[in-house]
Design a protein around this motif. Sequence first.
Motif, PDB file in Angstrom:
ATOM      1  N   LEU A 177      78.539 -15.656   0.788  1.00 31.87           N
ATOM      2  CA  LEU A 177      78.039 -14.947  -0.400  1.00 31.87           C
ATOM      3  C   LEU A 177      79.021 -13.850  -0.812  1.00 31.87           C
ATOM      4  O   LEU A 177      79.374 -13.711  -1.990  1.00 31.87           O
ATOM      5  N   LEU A 178      79.489 -13.073   0.155  1.00 36.12           N
ATOM      6  CA  LEU A 178      80.422 -11.984  -0.157  1.00 36.12           C
ATOM      7  C   LEU A 178      81.755 -12.527  -0.686  1.00 36.12           C
ATOM      8  O   LEU A 178      82.375 -11.921  -1.554  1.00 36.12           O
ATOM      9  N   LEU A 195      69.387   2.060   8.833  1.00 40.66           N
ATOM     10  CA  LEU A 195      70.206   1.158   8.017  1.00 40.66           C
ATOM     11  C   LEU A 195      71.271   0.473   8.864  1.00 40.66           C
ATOM     12  O   LEU A 195      71.715   1.004   9.873  1.00 40.66           O
ATOM     13  N   LEU A 196      71.686  -0.699   8.423  1.00 42.98           N
ATOM     14  CA  LEU A 196      72.841  -1.373   9.010  1.00 42.98           C
ATOM     15  C   LEU A 196      73.873  -1.547   7.910  1.00 42.98           C
ATOM     16  O   LEU A 196      73.558  -2.053   6.830  1.00 42.98           O
ATOM     17  N   LYS A 198      83.163  -8.060   1.731  1.00 42.04           N
ATOM     18  CA  LYS A 198      82.793  -6.850   0.985  1.00 42.04           C
ATOM     19  C   LYS A 198      81.823  -6.040   1.849  1.00 42.04           C
ATOM     20  O   LYS A 198      81.285  -6.548   2.824  1.00 42.04           O
ATOM     21  N   GLY A 199      81.578  -4.821   1.450  1.00 40.66           N
ATOM     22  CA  GLY A 199      80.623  -3.996   2.169  1.00 40.66           C
ATOM     23  C   GLY A 199      79.189  -4.367   1.846  1.00 40.66           C
ATOM     24  O   GLY A 199      78.904  -4.917   0.783  1.00 40.66           O
ATOM     25  N   ALA A 200      78.278  -4.082   2.781  1.00 37.26           N
ATOM     26  CA  ALA A 200      76.853  -4.340   2.545  1.00 37.26           C
ATOM     27  C   ALA A 200      76.034  -3.294   3.292  1.00 37.26           C
ATOM     28  O   ALA A 200      76.433  -2.840   4.367  1.00 37.26           O
ATOM     29  N   ILE A 201      74.923  -2.900   2.674  1.00 34.97           N
ATOM     30  CA  ILE A 201      74.004  -1.957   3.310  1.00 34.97           C
ATOM     31  C   ILE A 201      72.644  -2.629   3.373  1.00 34.97           C
ATOM     32  O   ILE A 201      72.117  -3.052   2.351  1.00 34.97           O
ATOM     33  N   LEU A 202      72.096  -2.733   4.580  1.00 33.59           N
ATOM     34  CA  LEU A 202      70.833  -3.450   4.769  1.00 33.59           C
ATOM     35  C   LEU A 202      69.755  -2.512   5.308  1.00 33.59           C
ATOM     36  O   LEU A 202      70.055  -1.614   6.094  1.00 33.59           O
ATOM     37  N   GLY A 203      68.524  -2.791   4.920  1.00 35.66           N
ATOM     38  CA  GLY A 203      67.397  -2.080   5.517  1.00 35.66           C
ATOM     39  C   GLY A 203      66.909  -0.892   4.711  1.00 35.66           C
ATOM     40  O   GLY A 203      66.174  -0.055   5.233  1.00 35.66           O
ATOM     41  N   LEU A 204      67.308  -0.819   3.441  1.00 32.13           N
ATOM     42  CA  LEU A 204      66.906   0.317   2.613  1.00 32.13           C
ATOM     43  C   LEU A 204      65.413   0.280   2.296  1.00 32.13           C
ATOM     44  O   LEU A 204      64.826  -0.788   2.101  1.00 32.13           O
ATOM     45  N   ILE A 251      75.113  -9.869  10.650  1.00 36.23           N
ATOM     46  CA  ILE A 251      75.255  -9.645   9.207  1.00 36.23           C
ATOM     47  C   ILE A 251      76.403 -10.445   8.613  1.00 36.23           C
ATOM     48  O   ILE A 251      76.239 -11.156   7.617  1.00 36.23           O
ATOM     49  N   LEU A 276      76.251 -13.347   5.701  1.00 35.64           N
ATOM     50  CA  LEU A 276      76.632 -13.004   4.331  1.00 35.64           C
ATOM     51  C   LEU A 276      78.027 -13.446   3.921  1.00 35.64           C
ATOM     52  O   LEU A 276      78.385 -13.356   2.746  1.00 35.64           O
ATOM     53  N   PHE A 278      84.342  -2.474   3.201  1.00 31.28           N
ATOM     54  CA  PHE A 278      84.527  -1.934   1.851  1.00 31.28           C
ATOM     55  C   PHE A 278      85.939  -2.212   1.340  1.00 31.28           C
ATOM     56  O   PHE A 278      86.260  -1.937   0.199  1.00 31.28           O
TER      57      PHE A 278
END
Lengths: 506, 506
Positions: free
Chosen positions: B502-503, B347-348, B366-372, B495, B499, B353
């Motif tokens: 959008l964020l 994950l990246l 904002k926070g983001a989690i990629l690659g799930l 990232i 983003l 946050f």
Amino acid sequence: MSLLGIDVGTTGCKAIVFRDDGAILGSGYREYPLLHPQPTWAELDPDDVWEATKESIREAVTRAGSGDPVKAIAPSSQGEAMTPIDRDGRPLANSIVSFDPRTAPQRDWWEQTWGKQRLFQITGMPLHTMYSLLKMQWVKENQPDVYRTAWKFLCYGDLTTYRLGGPPAIDYSMAGRTMAFDLKACRWSPEILSHADIDPALLPEPHPSGTPVGHVSASVAEELGLPVVDGHGPLLVTGGHDQPCGALGAGITRPGIAMDATGTVECITPAFDHPVLTDGMLENNYCCYHHVAPGLYCTIAFSFTGGSLLRWYRDTFGDKEAEEARVSGLDVYEIILGKAGSHPSPLLVLPHFTVTGTPWFDPHSKGAILGLTLSTTKGEFVKGLVDGVTYEMRLNLDALEGAGVPISELRAIGGGAKSSIWMQVKADVFRRPVYSLDVSEAACLGAAILAGSACGVYGSVQEAADCVVCVKDKYEPREDVAALYDEKYRLFRRIYPALKDLLHEM
Amino acid sequence: MSLLGIDVGTTGCKAIVFRDDGAILGSGYREYPLLHPQPTWAELDPDDVWEATKESIREAVTRAGSGDPVKAIAPSSQGEAMTPIDRDGRPLANSIVSFDPRTAPQRDWWEQTWGKQRLFQITGMPLHTMYSLLKMQWVKENQPDVYRTAWKFLCYGDLTTYRLGGPPAIDYSMAGRTMAFDLKACRWSPEILSHADIDPALLPEPHPSGTPVGHVSASVAEELGLPVVDGHGPLLVTGGHDQPCGALGAGITRPGIAMDATGTVECITPAFDHPVLTDGMLENNYCCYHHVAPGLYCTIAFSFTGGSLLRWYRDTFGDKEAEEARVSGLDVYEIILGKAGSHPSPLLVLPHFTVTGTPWFDPHSKGAILGLTLSTTKGEFVKGLVDGVTYEMRLNLDALEGAGVPISELRAIGGGAKSSIWMQVKADVFRRPVYSLDVSEAACLGAAILAGSACGVYGSVQEAADCVVCVKDKYEPREDVAALYDEKYRLFRRIYPALKDLLHEM
């Protein structure tokens, strides 16, 4: 007078005896192993499938008892997988299932020598490795002995009817899944078969779904506990591909309404009254083929992460909820969804936790969660997952509408339809009424409706559906909340384009 | 002969009596409330702070006992907050703390009338609402009576020395945080003060850190249990801003090495030997000011989500780990980090946050989690969080290097330094050796080192640091794993740009 619907899937076969009002009299289910002779390959042994089919029929018939004997039988089945059989009906090789990717060279060859557009205009299928035609070509090139010896190549629905005693007959919906069937002319496409150098005689004869094609042979009927009258077993009727059969079983018998089946995967199957072969359909990877209800066509829009996302949550973070479910006896998903509020989550979730379905057909995308803060709660996290899969389906509804397939109403089945929270999210996000149904085995029910219409139990397929499909609850969009979802959905649409390249490299 | 280091923070004051070898003889701590007279405002009542300071000193001195009396005292403190006092030393208003955003109009005025670049070249500070100069202007414009009555405006370090009995004296590092101090000339900037129409006489006299400026008065010394010799208490020495004091306490006394303090927030403080005022510094929001170690300068690179991300995880998903910690008596973070493997997470995580620190200074990310994927595990999730905060700091190391501040080695303190898993991640991601230290209160220790150098206990600040700072463990980058992190980091860098917009809209 009862009706037997059979559903031959990828992992198991279900057989259900229905009373003519749709009540289940008896059912049977057997699984079979998916074989992987090479790591990415996936095959079924047709004899395993046939043994499981017989056992599930025998179980269903035994459970139904003899008070209401089976009058007619129709199969629903997985598409694309074909089995070569010899003149004695013996399988010559395993069948290659839908998602086996070995036909990539054949796909590339079609793209180079014919182009996707021309194939789509004839067959309604956007070129993909899954279709039976490519699997036949693969057999011809890699198992020449099998090809030479083969008498027919049959899909699982056809193979089931054939082994029960019928002729080699395929219905139009199933034929569509071969990518060798001329959608408008309703016949095998001579130019496609000729280009592929496939002998048309190898294919079964196409009929509309719900066509009587023979009877169960007396010997098989006796073996399975089915009634024998006048020297033969029940009527054999052409069924259909499992998605349109399921749609019929959910009462999708007129244009503009769609089935929304949410299990592990989520699949929307709308009906429409003429072939739609627009650029929008091809670009968004929507196929167009015959529905099993007469005079209608259908397509499938799907996401591989429907309920599977909640299962991932349960298995990864849901220890506490699982414990709570164990103690309280409640359903674990009800507990998990109970944490999610009824308003949009502040999070946005790209639900590509596995290969995407339509409209992207992207095998390399990944999931993403955006908008996290230090005050993000578990409830917002769960709600973000539910919102995300629902936005992805709204994307499909919008793309379908743009491509010429408007949908005004949905009928939901599967696990997702059990949650009133999720159902309300669907209604709000889709901005369309969503009905939940009291139908647990829509594909078998759809097949049974076809069988019943063919033998005169019902006046028509539509009449049958109206009679047997029961709406449970209706969910209407709430205008104020729907407007909030609209706002989030507008942002959701930008995630995949923004992250696509990055996710491909992960 | 012992030394007293005081650290006046935003939430509490800590006082520690150190033996000259760095051993802690006694410590005291008291909190004070942060006041919010308006929702976004944040103030401290200087009398609350002074009472807490006295109590913590009294507690530290009492615990240390009388065997080794305090010879010298220096303060470390939060920056930027200033208190107006009258000629009798009485506070005239609360002090406005660092992150109070009310000075936005003053910031905009400076940007329009002077420009960021000119301010940066003189003061080393990238224009921001936090600096004391803007707070003084705000008082002048909004509390004219206070401004008119004021004799001096003192930062918390100066105010502490003053109330203990010293003159109004400020050290260079603290003066830097006002954005009114000429970095190179080492004096208040006449042109800046004149442009702001601030009377220079309102400011305390600047001295290098570690300068003896007076003694604790006999009466205060008696009140606090400090020794009185020759009619006065211990020597008062200028201390410094808490970050450079902490850096000194971590042994950062030569160019190229940096402190990496990971608590709730993560902050890297490197030292260098000449003012670095390049465009790269300003663009990436790095300040440049005097270190408390003589002849050196420092900057701060920080992320507001260091350990706070793991705390979020614990409070959101860590029920099971908390239970495990309760039963086993182990530290909950050790259990959480124990699930994380020693290789890069697939994950990246964009760790925004909460408002970002350097280099972005983005309050709206904002926070983001990629690659799930459906096979993403809890361990990969946790590891993703740790990797993400570490990539964000690598981003800072790279930006600093590009701006002219290369860092070859880090010394880690704070909660993050306790985890060998996290320390190894730092070494691998930073591609630099990282030392963990046996120092729990670096800021107080740094202040004590300054006090000790000023009164002759140590030959020099460097000698003192070498003597009292103990390295615990050394973590070296593992080349093979570091190469894997490099690959992920290359993607991580993309990232935020992908983003950002959008964020901001979420």
